[in-house]
Every structure is written in structure tokens, then in C-alpha cells.
Design an enzyme around this catalytic site. Structure first.
Site, PDB file in Angstrom:
ATOM      1  N   ASP A  54     -64.755  28.800 -17.645  1.00  0.00           N
ATOM      2  CA  ASP A  54     -63.310  28.981 -17.762  1.00  0.00           C
ATOM      3  C   ASP A  54     -62.880  28.210 -18.994  1.00  0.00           C
ATOM      4  O   ASP A  54     -63.046  26.983 -19.050  1.00  0.00           O
ATOM      5  CB  ASP A  54     -62.616  28.440 -16.509  1.00  0.00           C
ATOM      6  CG  ASP A  54     -61.104  28.621 -16.529  1.00  0.00           C
ATOM      7  OD1 ASP A  54     -60.534  28.888 -17.609  1.00  0.00           O
ATOM      8  OD2 ASP A  54     -60.486  28.472 -15.454  1.00  0.00           O
ATOM      9  N   ASN A  81     -64.763  35.744 -26.773  1.00  0.00           N
ATOM     10  CA  ASN A  81     -64.034  36.964 -26.431  1.00  0.00           C
ATOM     11  C   ASN A  81     -62.883  36.722 -25.466  1.00  0.00           C
ATOM     12  O   ASN A  81     -61.906  37.475 -25.469  1.00  0.00           O
ATOM     13  CB  ASN A  81     -65.008  37.984 -25.822  1.00  0.00           C
ATOM     14  CG  ASN A  81     -64.302  39.110 -25.122  1.00  0.00           C
ATOM     15  OD1 ASN A  81     -63.695  39.972 -25.753  1.00  0.00           O
ATOM     16  ND2 ASN A  81     -64.335  39.096 -23.790  1.00  0.00           N
ATOM     17  N   SER A 132     -60.483  38.571 -32.546  1.00  0.00           N
ATOM     18  CA  SER A 132     -59.068  38.473 -32.886  1.00  0.00           C
ATOM     19  C   SER A 132     -58.364  39.730 -32.395  1.00  0.00           C
ATOM     20  O   SER A 132     -58.585  40.197 -31.278  1.00  0.00           O
ATOM     21  CB  SER A 132     -58.915  38.282 -34.402  1.00  0.00           C
ATOM     22  OG  SER A 132     -57.563  38.167 -34.772  1.00  0.00           O
ATOM     23  N   TYR A 146     -48.448  36.142 -28.551  1.00  0.00           N
ATOM     24  CA  TYR A 146     -49.809  36.642 -28.722  1.00  0.00           C
ATOM     25  C   TYR A 146     -50.150  36.695 -30.209  1.00  0.00           C
ATOM     26  O   TYR A 146     -51.232  36.253 -30.626  1.00  0.00           O
ATOM     27  CB  TYR A 146     -49.932  38.022 -28.086  1.00  0.00           C
ATOM     28  CG  TYR A 146     -51.306  38.638 -28.216  1.00  0.00           C
ATOM     29  CD1 TYR A 146     -52.414  38.052 -27.618  1.00  0.00           C
ATOM     30  CD2 TYR A 146     -51.490  39.820 -28.933  1.00  0.00           C
ATOM     31  CE1 TYR A 146     -53.673  38.617 -27.731  1.00  0.00           C
ATOM     32  CE2 TYR A 146     -52.744  40.395 -29.045  1.00  0.00           C
ATOM     33  CZ  TYR A 146     -53.829  39.788 -28.446  1.00  0.00           C
ATOM     34  OH  TYR A 146     -55.080  40.353 -28.566  1.00  0.00           O
ATOM     35  N   LYS A 150     -53.176  34.620 -32.249  1.00  0.00           N
ATOM     36  CA  LYS A 150     -54.211  35.308 -33.015  1.00  0.00           C
ATOM     37  C   LYS A 150     -54.122  34.996 -34.508  1.00  0.00           C
ATOM     38  O   LYS A 150     -55.155  34.937 -35.194  1.00  0.00           O
ATOM     39  CB  LYS A 150     -54.142  36.820 -32.762  1.00  0.00           C
ATOM     40  CG  LYS A 150     -54.531  37.223 -31.351  1.00  0.00           C
ATOM     41  CD  LYS A 150     -55.952  36.800 -31.009  1.00  0.00           C
ATOM     42  CE  LYS A 150     -56.398  37.352 -29.652  1.00  0.00           C
ATOM     43  NZ  LYS A 150     -57.793  36.967 -29.312  1.00  0.00           N
TER      44      LYS A 150
END
Length: 278
Positions: A54, A81, A132, A146, A150
Site C-alpha cells: 500500500d 503504477n 503519468s 489529479y 501528475k
């Protein structure tokens, strides 16, 4: 010696597809996820270790890396990922959710990378592949947090690539766009459903949702398996290429960002993604 890859976020989507692809290509695979019981299908494959990791639990990161090295002797590639997307109006997003967005998409990725780097440094070899998004290149309304996570991932990865090149360690960035066969959209939808909207924003939100519906209807979405192929290429091509655009649907937006002027880029984006009100 058989190469070994450690992948985060393998319960669904890109992670699961990437784990299956590397295994099919003869690699040892450490498929990590928050709930290892959901990885039974992967665990049944030869040369696959399913481990709990985690990214918000540093102890689980250290344990998973140690398990990987104990089982297979070394790690050659790390694929970061694990991630999710917050959707909604920034003003109404609680700070705790903002912290979670960065804990998963950025700080957790940093923790996993830091845990593997001593091993790569000792071997003077290794590849870090960070997943990404098109939202790390251009921005869209309603996903400001978000995008922020990124964009930060992209800057971190590029700077890190300079640090690690002297040690024989490569850093790669894979940038997917819209993908149908992933759990990402479901979780993003659940997060959006939990957010509230101020009345002043309601016309904008309705118009933005209509824009996104049109974009989804007009594009040919890729599959997780197609993105996994790009991840495999990035991990194994032996080049110094940093960024890999993984799906065709975002290529026009990436080109507008990277190959035109600021004014032309903003005009292009406002015409296509800015909601028209009134």
C-alpha cells in the site's frame, strides 16, 4: 538470469495487464496491491509473487521490496503504477482528499522508488517506469488536483532521471489517455459522487460534463493491454527516451502543448474542452 519487475497497483487495469505481459515474456513478476487476496489469478501464474504493498503504508513498501529480493534475488525494473483521480470543483474538495491524492499519486510513488534505489545503486543498473497521464501534460477542468499530482510526477521524474543516469539507472514516463478496460473511471466516479458543488458552479459543472461526454463519444479508447505494451517497451528498449505517449486519443493535445506556442495551445484547448456557458 531471468529479469524481475516489481509493479504497484496490480489488482486491476494497467497494473494487472502489465504483470500478465511481463510474465508472458518470461520475466519474474512481483505484482503488488493493497489487498493481495484480489490477486489470486496472478498468483496462479508461474514466476509471479503477489505481495501486499500500500503506497500509503511505508512499512508495507519496505516489506514488499525485501520479499521481492528474497524470492527472486534482484529487481531489474520498477513500475510505479498505483494511482487514482479526484474529480470535482477544487473549492469544495476537502484538504484531506487533496492530501490523499498526493499521498497516492506522488508521495507514495516517491517512497516506493526510494525503497528500491539502494538495490539499483548497488547493481549500477535498473529502470524506473512512472505511469503519468495525459493530465500530466495538459489540463482539463474538474480534475485540477489529479492534474497537479501528475504534473508534479512529471517534474520529479525528469529531474530524477538526471540524478540516476550517472548510476546506470534509467527513468521513464508513460503517458496514457482514455482507457476503457481499467478500474480508474469507476473510482474517479465514486470520488466525484462524494464531492459537493456550490450553486454558483452548477452551470459550469453541467456544461463541463457535456463536454466530457462528447469527448468520450468521439474518441477510440485504448485498452489496458495496449498500454501495458508501451510500459514494456519503455522498460526494455535500452534507450534514453524519457516520455512515451501511450494512447492515440491524447496525441493532438500533447502536440498542442509541446509543439505550439503558449497562445496557440490555450486557444486550442479552450475551443475543445472549455465549457460554453449561456
Amino acid at each position: 538470469m531471468t529479469n524481475t519487475v516489481l509493479i504497484t497497483g496490480c489488482s486491476t487495469g494497467f497494473g494487472a495487464a502489465t504483470a500478465r505481459l511481463f510474465q508472458a515474456r518470461g520475466w519474474n513478476v512481483v505484482a503488488t496491491m493493497r489487498a493481495p487476496e484480489s490477486g489470486a489469478a496472478l498468483a496462479a501464474l508461474d514466476n509471479v509473487l503477489v505481495a501486499r504493498l500500500d503506497v500509503q503504508d511505508p512499512a508495507s513498501v519496505e516489506t514488499a521490496v525485501a520479499e521481492a529480493i528474497s524470492r527472486f534475488g534482484r529487481i531489474d525494473v520498477l513500475v510505479n503504477n498505483a494511482g487514482f483521480g479526484l474529480s470535482g470543483i477544487f473549492e469544495t474538495t476537502p484538504r484531506a482528499k487533496i492530501q490523499e491524492q498526493f499521498d497516492v499519486n506522488l508521495f507514495g510513488l516517491m517512497d516506493v522508488t526510494r525503497a528500491v534505489l539502494p538495490h539499483f545503486r548497488a547493481n549500477r543498473a535498473g529502470v524506473v517506469v512512472n505511469i503519468s497521464s495525459g493530465a500530466g501534460v495538459f489540463t482539463l477542468p474538474m480534475i485540477s488536483l489529479y492534474c497537479a499530482s501528475k504534473f508534479a510526477l512529471e517534474g520529479f521524474s525528469e529531474a530524477l532521471s538526471y540524478e540516476l543516469s550517472s548510476l546506470g539507472v534509467a527513468v521513464k514516463i508513460v503517458e496514457p489517455g482514455g482507457v476503457t478496460s481499467t478500474d480508474f473511471g469507476r473510482r474517479s466516479g465514486e470520488e466525484a459522487a462524494l464531492s459537493r458543488t456550490l450553486p454558483d458552479y452548477e452551470p459550469f459543472v453541467a456544461a463541463a460534463n457535456a463536454v466530457f461526454a462528447g469527448l468520450r463519444a468521439s474518441r477510440a479508447a485504448a485498452t489496458s493491454e495496449e498500454v501495458a505494451e508501451v510500459i514494456f517497451t519503455a522498460a526494455t528498449d535500452g534507450t534514453d527516451q524519457l516520455r512515451y505517449v501511450a494512447t492515440d486519443d491524447i496525441r493532438p493535445l500533447v502536440a498542442a502543448r509541446r509543439e505550439t506556442s503558449e497562445a496557440n495551445y490555450l486557444a486550442f484547448m479552450r475551443e475543445r474542452v472549455a465549457p460554453k456557458l449561456g
